[in-house]
Each structure stands twice: as C-alpha cells, then as structure tokens.
Enzyme design. Structure first.
Site, PDB file in Angstrom:
ATOM      1  N   ARG A  67       0.841  -1.206   0.000  1.00 13.80           N
ATOM      2  CA  ARG A  67       0.000   0.000   0.000  1.00 13.80           C
ATOM      3  C   ARG A  67       0.875   1.255   0.000  1.00 13.80           C
ATOM      4  NH1 ARG A  67      -3.744  -0.150   4.977  1.00 13.80           N
ATOM      5  NH2 ARG A  67      -5.017  -1.624   3.805  1.00 13.80           N
ATOM      6  N   ARG A 136      -1.921   6.293   9.629  1.00 16.56           N
ATOM      7  CA  ARG A 136      -2.009   5.837   8.232  1.00 16.56           C
ATOM      8  C   ARG A 136      -2.091   7.031   7.276  1.00 16.56           C
ATOM      9  NH1 ARG A 136      -3.948   0.508   8.416  1.00 16.56           N
ATOM     10  NH2 ARG A 136      -3.107  -0.489  10.260  1.00 16.56           N
ATOM     11  N   LYS A 226      -3.777   0.952  15.044  1.00 13.46           N
ATOM     12  CA  LYS A 226      -3.734   1.925  13.953  1.00 13.46           C
ATOM     13  C   LYS A 226      -4.380   3.254  14.338  1.00 13.46           C
ATOM     14  CE  LYS A 226      -6.239  -0.950  11.368  1.00 13.46           C
ATOM     15  NZ  LYS A 226      -7.086  -1.542  10.322  1.00 13.46           N
ATOM     16  N   LYS A 228      -6.008   6.950  12.325  1.00 15.85           N
ATOM     17  CA  LYS A 228      -6.377   7.510  11.023  1.00 15.85           C
ATOM     18  C   LYS A 228      -6.799   8.969  11.145  1.00 15.85           C
ATOM     19  CE  LYS A 228      -7.695   3.052   9.176  1.00 15.85           C
ATOM     20  NZ  LYS A 228      -8.760   2.194   8.634  1.00 15.85           N
ATOM     21  N   CYS A 447     -15.227  -3.413  -0.420  1.00 16.83           N
ATOM     22  CA  CYS A 447     -13.837  -3.699  -0.061  1.00 16.83           C
ATOM     23  C   CYS A 447     -13.316  -4.831  -0.943  1.00 16.83           C
ATOM     24  CB  CYS A 447     -13.759  -4.093   1.405  1.00 16.83           C
ATOM     25  SG  CYS A 447     -14.412  -5.745   1.693  1.00 16.83           S
ATOM     26  N   CYS A 453      -8.015 -10.823   0.548  1.00 12.67           N
ATOM     27  CA  CYS A 453      -8.028 -10.482   1.970  1.00 12.67           C
ATOM     28  C   CYS A 453      -8.143 -11.726   2.854  1.00 12.67           C
ATOM     29  CB  CYS A 453      -9.180  -9.532   2.278  1.00 12.67           C
ATOM     30  SG  CYS A 453      -9.202  -9.107   4.032  1.00 12.67           S
ATOM     31  N   CYS A 492     -16.450  -8.608   5.652  1.00 18.48           N
ATOM     32  CA  CYS A 492     -16.391  -8.946   7.080  1.00 18.48           C
ATOM     33  C   CYS A 492     -16.703  -7.690   7.872  1.00 18.48           C
ATOM     34  CB  CYS A 492     -15.018  -9.544   7.444  1.00 18.48           C
ATOM     35  SG  CYS A 492     -13.755  -8.322   7.841  1.00 18.48           S
ATOM     36  N   CYS A 496     -14.039  -1.961   6.043  1.00 18.85           N
ATOM     37  CA  CYS A 496     -13.074  -1.217   5.216  1.00 18.85           C
ATOM     38  C   CYS A 496     -13.717  -0.312   4.168  1.00 18.85           C
ATOM     39  CB  CYS A 496     -12.098  -2.192   4.556  1.00 18.85           C
ATOM     40  SG  CYS A 496     -11.117  -3.106   5.757  1.00 18.85           S
TER      41      CYS A 496
HETATM   42 FE1  SRM Z   1      -9.140  -2.050   6.140  1.00 18.15          FE
HETATM   43  C1  SRM Z   1      -7.705  -4.698   7.606  1.00 18.15           C
HETATM   44  C2  SRM Z   1      -8.349  -3.264   3.131  1.00 18.15           C
HETATM   45  C3  SRM Z   1      -9.865   0.952   4.817  1.00 18.15           C
HETATM   46  C4  SRM Z   1     -10.859  -1.212   8.988  1.00 18.15           C
HETATM   47  N1  SRM Z   1      -8.128  -3.679   5.517  1.00 18.15           N
HETATM   48  C5  SRM Z   1      -7.573  -4.646   6.289  1.00 18.15           C
HETATM   49  C6  SRM Z   1      -6.738  -5.623   5.446  1.00 18.15           C
HETATM   50  C7  SRM Z   1      -5.345  -5.090   5.431  1.00 18.15           C
HETATM   51  C8  SRM Z   1      -6.797  -7.106   5.901  1.00 18.15           C
HETATM   52  C9  SRM Z   1      -5.756  -7.612   6.839  1.00 18.15           C
HETATM   53  O1  SRM Z   1      -5.506  -7.000   7.894  1.00 18.15           O
HETATM   54  O2  SRM Z   1      -5.206  -8.667   6.551  1.00 18.15           O
HETATM   55  C10 SRM Z   1      -7.463  -5.452   4.116  1.00 18.15           C
HETATM   56  C11 SRM Z   1      -6.644  -5.787   2.875  1.00 18.15           C
HETATM   57  C12 SRM Z   1      -7.532  -6.351   1.808  1.00 18.15           C
HETATM   58  C13 SRM Z   1      -6.881  -6.482   0.489  1.00 18.15           C
HETATM   59  O3  SRM Z   1      -6.764  -7.619   0.000  1.00 18.15           O
HETATM   60  O4  SRM Z   1      -6.510  -5.474  -0.089  1.00 18.15           O
HETATM   61  C14 SRM Z   1      -7.996  -4.046   4.248  1.00 18.15           C
HETATM   62  N2  SRM Z   1      -8.978  -1.274   4.354  1.00 18.15           N
HETATM   63  C15 SRM Z   1      -8.733  -1.958   3.210  1.00 18.15           C
HETATM   64  C16 SRM Z   1      -8.981  -1.094   1.981  1.00 18.15           C
HETATM   65  C17 SRM Z   1      -8.064  -1.416   0.820  1.00 18.15           C
HETATM   66  C18 SRM Z   1     -10.467  -1.235   1.600  1.00 18.15           C
HETATM   67  C19 SRM Z   1     -10.919  -0.611   0.324  1.00 18.15           C
HETATM   68  O5  SRM Z   1     -11.914  -1.110  -0.174  1.00 18.15           O
HETATM   69  O6  SRM Z   1     -10.374   0.358  -0.169  1.00 18.15           O
HETATM   70  C20 SRM Z   1      -8.774   0.295   2.620  1.00 18.15           C
HETATM   71  C21 SRM Z   1      -7.343   0.742   2.624  1.00 18.15           C
HETATM   72  C22 SRM Z   1      -7.217   2.103   3.224  1.00 18.15           C
HETATM   73  C23 SRM Z   1      -5.867   2.733   3.071  1.00 18.15           C
HETATM   74  O7  SRM Z   1      -5.509   3.075   1.946  1.00 18.15           O
HETATM   75  O8  SRM Z   1      -5.212   2.939   4.100  1.00 18.15           O
HETATM   76  C24 SRM Z   1      -9.228   0.015   4.052  1.00 18.15           C
HETATM   77  N3  SRM Z   1     -10.100  -0.407   6.823  1.00 18.15           N
HETATM   78  C25 SRM Z   1     -10.410   0.687   6.073  1.00 18.15           C
HETATM   79  C26 SRM Z   1     -11.408   1.481   6.722  1.00 18.15           C
HETATM   80  C27 SRM Z   1     -12.070   2.727   6.145  1.00 18.15           C
HETATM   81  C28 SRM Z   1     -11.312   3.976   6.442  1.00 18.15           C
HETATM   82  O9  SRM Z   1     -10.249   3.950   7.088  1.00 18.15           O
HETATM   83  O10 SRM Z   1     -11.784   5.032   6.038  1.00 18.15           O
HETATM   84  C29 SRM Z   1     -11.708   0.837   7.918  1.00 18.15           C
HETATM   85  C30 SRM Z   1     -12.793   1.259   8.934  1.00 18.15           C
HETATM   86  C31 SRM Z   1     -12.402   2.441   9.713  1.00 18.15           C
HETATM   87  C32 SRM Z   1     -11.594   2.015  10.905  1.00 18.15           C
HETATM   88  O11 SRM Z   1     -10.385   1.926  10.795  1.00 18.15           O
HETATM   89  O12 SRM Z   1     -12.194   1.721  11.955  1.00 18.15           O
HETATM   90  C33 SRM Z   1     -10.865  -0.334   7.982  1.00 18.15           C
HETATM   91  N4  SRM Z   1      -9.199  -2.822   8.038  1.00 18.15           N
HETATM   92  C34 SRM Z   1     -10.012  -2.370   9.040  1.00 18.15           C
HETATM   93  C35 SRM Z   1      -9.895  -3.257  10.176  1.00 18.15           C
HETATM   94  C36 SRM Z   1     -10.632  -3.117  11.523  1.00 18.15           C
HETATM   95  C37 SRM Z   1      -9.867  -2.288  12.466  1.00 18.15           C
HETATM   96  C38 SRM Z   1     -10.491  -2.240  13.836  1.00 18.15           C
HETATM   97  O13 SRM Z   1     -10.358  -1.238  14.517  1.00 18.15           O
HETATM   98  O14 SRM Z   1     -11.106  -3.214  14.252  1.00 18.15           O
HETATM   99  C39 SRM Z   1      -8.997  -4.269   9.784  1.00 18.15           C
HETATM  100  C40 SRM Z   1      -8.533  -5.482  10.610  1.00 18.15           C
HETATM  101  C41 SRM Z   1      -7.402  -5.148  11.514  1.00 18.15           C
HETATM  102  O15 SRM Z   1      -6.853  -4.055  11.527  1.00 18.15           O
HETATM  103  O16 SRM Z   1      -7.068  -6.054  12.284  1.00 18.15           O
HETATM  104  C42 SRM Z   1      -8.590  -3.971   8.436  1.00 18.15           C
HETATM  105 FE1  SF4 Z   2     -10.967  -7.704   4.264  1.00 14.96          FE
HETATM  106 FE2  SF4 Z   2     -12.949  -7.365   5.955  1.00 14.96          FE
HETATM  107 FE3  SF4 Z   2     -11.554  -5.256   5.150  1.00 14.96          FE
HETATM  108 FE4  SF4 Z   2     -13.154  -6.449   3.482  1.00 14.96          FE
HETATM  109  S1  SF4 Z   2     -13.790  -5.414   5.368  1.00 14.96           S
HETATM  110  S2  SF4 Z   2     -11.043  -5.860   3.061  1.00 14.96           S
HETATM  111  S3  SF4 Z   2     -13.038  -8.564   4.072  1.00 14.96           S
HETATM  112  S4  SF4 Z   2     -10.770  -6.914   6.362  1.00 14.96           S
END
Ligand code: SRM
Ligand code: SF4
Length: 577
Positions: A67, A136, A226, A228, A447, A453, A492, A496
């Site tokens: 990323r 981030r 993390k 943000k 997502c 993922c 899930c 995201c």
């Molecule tokens: Fe996310 C984890 C993709 C925005 C909450 N996110 C992941 C991972 C890295 C899976 C992993 O940990 O193994 C995913 C990778 C999937 C893949 O194959 O690419 C993933 N997140 C994404 C992206 C690519 C989704 C998208 O459709 O664009 C976004 C990348 C953002 C970036 O450029 O930095 C992305 N993730 C978000 C958001 C939305 C936002 O930030 O505006 C959230 C919800 C807001 C938040 O943070 O609460 C989000 N991602 C999570 C979480 C849950 C965190 C938590 O507090 O519980 C995880 C899981 C974790 O961190 O353990 C996670």
């Molecule tokens: Fe993966 Fe869940 Fe984030 Fe979708 S919402 S990219 S399934 S961690």
C-alpha cells in the site's frame, strides 16, 4: 489481576526499529513468504502477507499486498506512470484505489517486493507506515486546490503527515539503501523524481543514552493500534470525517481559513459476536487554529499511545478511550498536554458526501475531471481498457491524479483545449461508464475481500457490480429508479468500505450470508444499525425491494431512504435474526 500485554507489544519492544528479520528473509532465495513475527513487522513497512484464497484447496500460494501513501490522494502524473509500470511488472496488473485515497498493489511475489518499494520511494512516495500501529494515510478533499483556502488545507494535511511519520531507520535501510533498482526502471523513475525531495521522508530520529535511534512520538512500542486522520471542508463530507480517529473540519470565516474543528474518536471495525467492539462516530472536541495543528496532532496521538488498550488489539483504538473515559475527560487530558484548554468548536453543517464527477472549472485555462472507477479497480479487461487509457492520458497530458475517499479518481490541471481529446480517449477504450455511473453506483463502495483479503468471510468487490444492478432494478420496480442511494459492502465486519456509515450497509457474516444494516445518512453523520442478520446474498435485493416500495409511498418530500428507514419504527421492532 492485570491483563497481560498483547503479543505485538513484546514484538515492537524487542525490535523498536521495526526491522524484525525482514533482511534475512529477503536474502534467502528459497523462501516464498515472511514467517511468524515478521508478518507484523512488514505491516509497518506497508506490506501485508496474503495468499490466493481461490487456490487454498490446492495449496497456499503466497504473495503480498503493498500500500502506498498519498496525502489527500495526490499522485503526480509521472508518479502514476511508475505505479502503472510496477503493477504490470511486479503485481497482478491492476492498481486498486482504496477508501483512504491510496493505491494498493496485489499479488506481489517475494522477489519483486524490493524493486517495487524502492521504485515507489524513488518516485517520491513511500509505503512507510501505511499499515501498522501508527498513523495511516491522511485523507483530504479530492477536488484540487483552487484557492488559498483549499491550498492551505492541502498544506496542513502534508504537515500532519510529516509530524506523524514514524522515524524508524530500518525502512529506508532495507527498502531504499538496501535494494538495487531493477534494470529498465531507471528512466521512468527518474522522470518522477526529477530533482525534488521526497515529501514523505521522516525527520531523523532522536537518540537514547546508548546512541540508539528513538522515535520521539511513538517511542519503542508505537501505538496500541492503527490511527487515522482526515480533513473535510463543509458542506461536503467526502472523506467521511466522523469515521476517523482524528478529524479536522475546516472553519472558514470571511473567506479565510481560520482553523479547524477537532474531531476525535471515530472508527468502524467490529468483530461479530464481540460486544467489546462497536462502530463509533467521532466526538467534536473543540476549535484549533492552523498554527496549532502539529502540536494538537502530536498531543492527540500521544493520548492514544498512553491510554489505548495494549492488552486486547480488538479493543485498542482511541474510540474506546473516548467512549469509556468520556469526552470531558479527553478534553481535560488534551488541555494538560497542550498547556491550555481548547475553545468551543464553531458551528458546522455537512449537507452530503460525494465526488466531483464530470468537468469542473479549475483556473481560467484549466479544468478537472471526476471519473467513476468501478470498485476502485484500475485494470484492463475485455472491452474496458481503463488502465491503458489512464496511462495514455498521463503520458500525453500530465494531469495530477487525485484518488478520492470513495475509490474514484479526479484528474486535475487539464488544459481546456484538451478536454475533448481526453473524453474521446476514454470512450475509445470502452470506458463510457466513467462519465455517467448514476447515483447508486457513483456512491457505492466495496472492499477487496476475496480472493486477496485473509480476513474475508464472504465476497464483496467481485459481486458488488452485479449486486448494485439488482438494487437499481429493485429501485426501478418501486418507482424510485435512478434516485441517490449510498450502498456499501464488505466481506467482514472490519468495515473497510465504511458500510456502517452508509444508508444501506451489507456486511459479510459467512460465505454467501450478510448482515444488512440500514439507517445511516447521506451526510455521513449517523451510523447504520443491524436490520437483518445472516441474509442469503440472493435474497437481499428482494427484501430491500419491499422496503423501497414502502419508502416510495410513505416518505416525506425530499426524505432520503436512510432517513426514512431510521425513523420507521416498525422496521426495528421485529427480531433481526
Ligand atoms: Fe481495512 C484490515 C483493506 C480501509 C478497517 N483492511 C484490512 C486488510 C489489510 C486485511 C488484513 O488485515 O489482513 C485489508 C486488505 C484487503 C486487500 O486484500 O486489499 C484491508 N482497508 C482496506 C482497503 C483497501 C479497503 C478498500 O476497499 O479500499 C482500505 C485501505 C485504506 C488505506 O488506503 O489505508 C481500508 N479499513 C479501512 C477502513 C475505512 C477507512 O479507514 O476510512 C476501515 C474502517 C475504519 C476504521 O479503521 O475503523 C478499515 N481494516 C479495518 C480493520 C478493523 C480495524 C479495527 O479497529 O477493528 C482491519 C482489521 C485489523 O486491523 O485487524 C482492516
Ligand atoms: Fe478484508 Fe474485511 Fe476489510 Fe473487506 S472489510 S477488506 S473482508 S478486512
């Protein structure tokens, strides 16, 4: 009895430079993956270990996702051309625009990671801290800076990026100094570099008594989780500002940016069945001047560092500190760290979200163009050669690429005389849909989920276009065809694609089964709630279709679907399972 610290806390403390044994793994040609603890360290370097989940029955095929960091989603054309080249050479040929305005490369094999990351740095970006227990990518409105106000906000977003970058020395020594640039990439990278400095280079670390580098903000164990940060300019909440750990809402008076309203404590991730976890919108803390932005950012992050839960990573975001200790506690803790309390926030109002699609005036001689990118995936496919078209546009017209927080794209700095040619170029590559996606697709997000993922419980990106088509059909059958609707889907409950702040959120529970959430609003200021759980995928459009018909006949003038659902009591009286 005190709860023990989580395993990650010991890992960070043992290797505060975040080096792990990454160097050793890279030097070993026989390894196709990072093992054990290194999976945690590589995240701080912007790398996630993954495997192709479609192939698991046969065996695990490892690769990584990488990323980038793009403050405010800004990607100069020459940098874009490097990414375009890298995605073909080292990744799966696609570039994925994320919901936080960055690019992701998927399917990168072990032997390509070094060249990919080195080239990204040479092209004046970084992958440093795009994952891990750190701040981030900093998001900001994606329309280009067209006046002093928007330019100042862009500058402030970069200032926050810089003060919150971790100062680890391992990242640059492993990926920049330690890698030879792949042959053939030199020329294209040199164009992106020209003679400019990398805006994402962290300032040098401090040294402890023994001379070892120490990060002045993150210390040896970084944050509990993390963090943000985003910026928004009312009335458009295009960065979904309330979902960030820390948000800056621009305050403009008499045509001048006088400062920001500070928001803290947003976050969406939950775990099914774990009541300790919940989505939360940020609280409005107070007003800050522009001059305070670095000090306030450091102070807020330091509160997360000192008070976040280091025993349970599911409960470690700053949102839980806000929720459990309260806003007044937070304000007084912040006042102590800043030396004075913040004045009350100024009034502000968001009237909607959304990207600037189509052509817009930028200056007297230039325009910008907002393009819909289906599920954020820049790719070439049969009859749809978006990646080639964008490459041609970058080469010929050199616009700045601006990634939006809804996974779309804005091209800015286009000479007015080039508008027709750019439109023709996109259309001749089969990309008519980038111009007129309609009010459901343009607002939708999904997502990546399967197959990349590792946390996905169900499909998302791959089924989303078909899903939205059935939602549009259900709307049409209810007589509300073509009306705006914010639908977001994830594989899930991590959230995201921010389904918790959509009018309709679809959240993967198990293969083919989803929780359906309703009642968020178009302004991104209210959370959606669980309406039905574990609904089979194929049944969701029909279930929603029934609601669309009721909505069409019961709504008040101008009432949005999410507002109607939120206020329709009988939707919430039946058991949701
Ligand atoms: Fe996310 C984890 C993709 C925005 C909450 N996110 C992941 C991972 C890295 C899976 C992993 O940990 O193994 C995913 C990778 C999937 C893949 O194959 O690419 C993933 N997140 C994404 C992206 C690519 C989704 C998208 O459709 O664009 C976004 C990348 C953002 C970036 O450029 O930095 C992305 N993730 C978000 C958001 C939305 C936002 O930030 O505006 C959230 C919800 C807001 C938040 O943070 O609460 C989000 N991602 C999570 C979480 C849950 C965190 C938590 O507090 O519980 C995880 C899981 C974790 O961190 O353990 C996670
Ligand atoms: Fe993966 Fe869940 Fe984030 Fe979708 S919402 S990219 S399934 S961690």
């Amino acid at each position: 009895m005190e709860k023990p610290l989580s395993k990650n806390e010991f890992l960070k403390a043992a290797k505060p430079d975040l080096s792990g044994s990454i160097r050793e793994t890279l030097a070993n040609d026989t390894l196709d993956r990072f093992s054990g603890d290194d999976e945690q360290f590589i995240k701080f370097h912007g790398i996630y270990q993954q495997d192709d989940r479609d192939k698991r029955k046969v065996g695990k095929e490892y690769s990584v996702m990488v990323r980038t960091r793009q403050t405010g989603g800004i990607v100069p054309a020459a940098q874009y051309l490097v990414y375009d080249e890298l995605s073909g050479r080292f990744a799966n040929g696609t570039l994925r625009i994320t919901s936080r305005q960055t690019f992701q490369f998927h399917g990168v094999l072990q032997k390509g990671i070094g060249s990919l990351i080195k080239s990204i740095n040479e092209a004046l970006s970084t992958t440093l801290a795009t994952c891990g227990d750190v701040n981030r990518n900093v998001t900001a409105p994606s329309a280009p800076a067209v006046n002093a106000i928007t330019q100042s906000i862009e500058d402030d977003a970069f200032a926050v990026t810089t003060v919150l970058l971790p100062r680890t020395t391992a990242y640059h020594s492993i990926w920049v100094d330690g890698v030879q640039l792949d042959l053939g990439l030199g020329e294209i990278v040199a164009k992106a570099k020209s003679d400019q400095a990398n805006p994402y280079m962290p300032p040098p670390a401090d040294a402890d008594e023994s001379g070892a580098p120490v990060d002045p903000l993150y210390g040896k164990t970084y944050l509990p989780r993390k963090f943000k940060v985003g910026f928004a300019i009312p009335p458009n909440n295009d960065t979904d500002i309330f979902t960030n750990d820390m948000g800056f809402v621009a305050v403009v008076e008499a045509g001048k940016l006088i400062g920001y309203n500070l928001l803290v404590g947003g976050g969406l991730g939950t775990s099914h069945g774990n009541k300790l976890t919940y989505p939360r919108l940020a609280d409005v803390v107070g007003f800050i001047t522009r001059e305070q932005i670095a000090a306030v950012s450091i102070a807020v992050v330091s509160i997360h560092r000192d008070w976040g839960d280091r025993t349970d990573r599911k409960h470690a975001r700053i949102k839980y500190v806000l929720q459990e200790k309260g806003l007044e506690w937070f304000r007084s803790e912040l006042a102590q760290r800043l030396g004075a309390p913040l004045p009350a926030a100024k009034p502000f109002l968001f009237k909607g979200q959304g990207d600037p699609f189509g052509w817009h005036r930028e200056t007297d001689t230039t325009s910008y163009l907002g393009l819909f990118i289906e599920t954020g995936r820049v790719k070439d496919a049969e009859g749809y050669r978006l990646k080639t078209a964008l490459r041609e546009i970058a080469k010929k017209f050199g616009p700045t690429f601006r990634l939006t927080a809804s996974q779309n794209l804005v091209l800015s700095g286009i000479q007015n005389g080039h508008k027709d040619e750019i439109e023709k170029l996109l259309k001749s590559h089969g990309c008519e849909n980038v111009f007129s996606p309609g009010l459901v697709r343009s607002r939708g997000m999904a997502c990546p989920a399967l197959p990349t993922c590792g946390l996905a419980l169900a499909e998302s990106e791959r089924v989303f276009p078909q899903f939205l088509a059935s939602i549009e059909a259900a709307q049409a059958a209810a007589g509300i065809g073509g009306e705006e609707l914010v639908v977001r889907m994830t594989g899930c409950p991590n959230g995201c694609a921010r389904p918790y702040s959509a009018e309709i959120g679809i959240i993967g529970k198990a293969p083919g089964k989803y929780n359906v959430l309703l009642g968020g609003n178009r302004e991104g200021t209210r959370l959606a709630r669980n309406w039905h759980e574990s609904v089979p995928f194929d049944e969701i459009p029909a279930k929603l279709g029934v609601l669309f018909k009721r909505y069409a006949s019961e709504r008040t003038p101008q009432q949005a679907f999410g507002d109607w659902a939120d206020r329709t009591a009988d939707l919430w009286s039946a058991p949701t399972v």
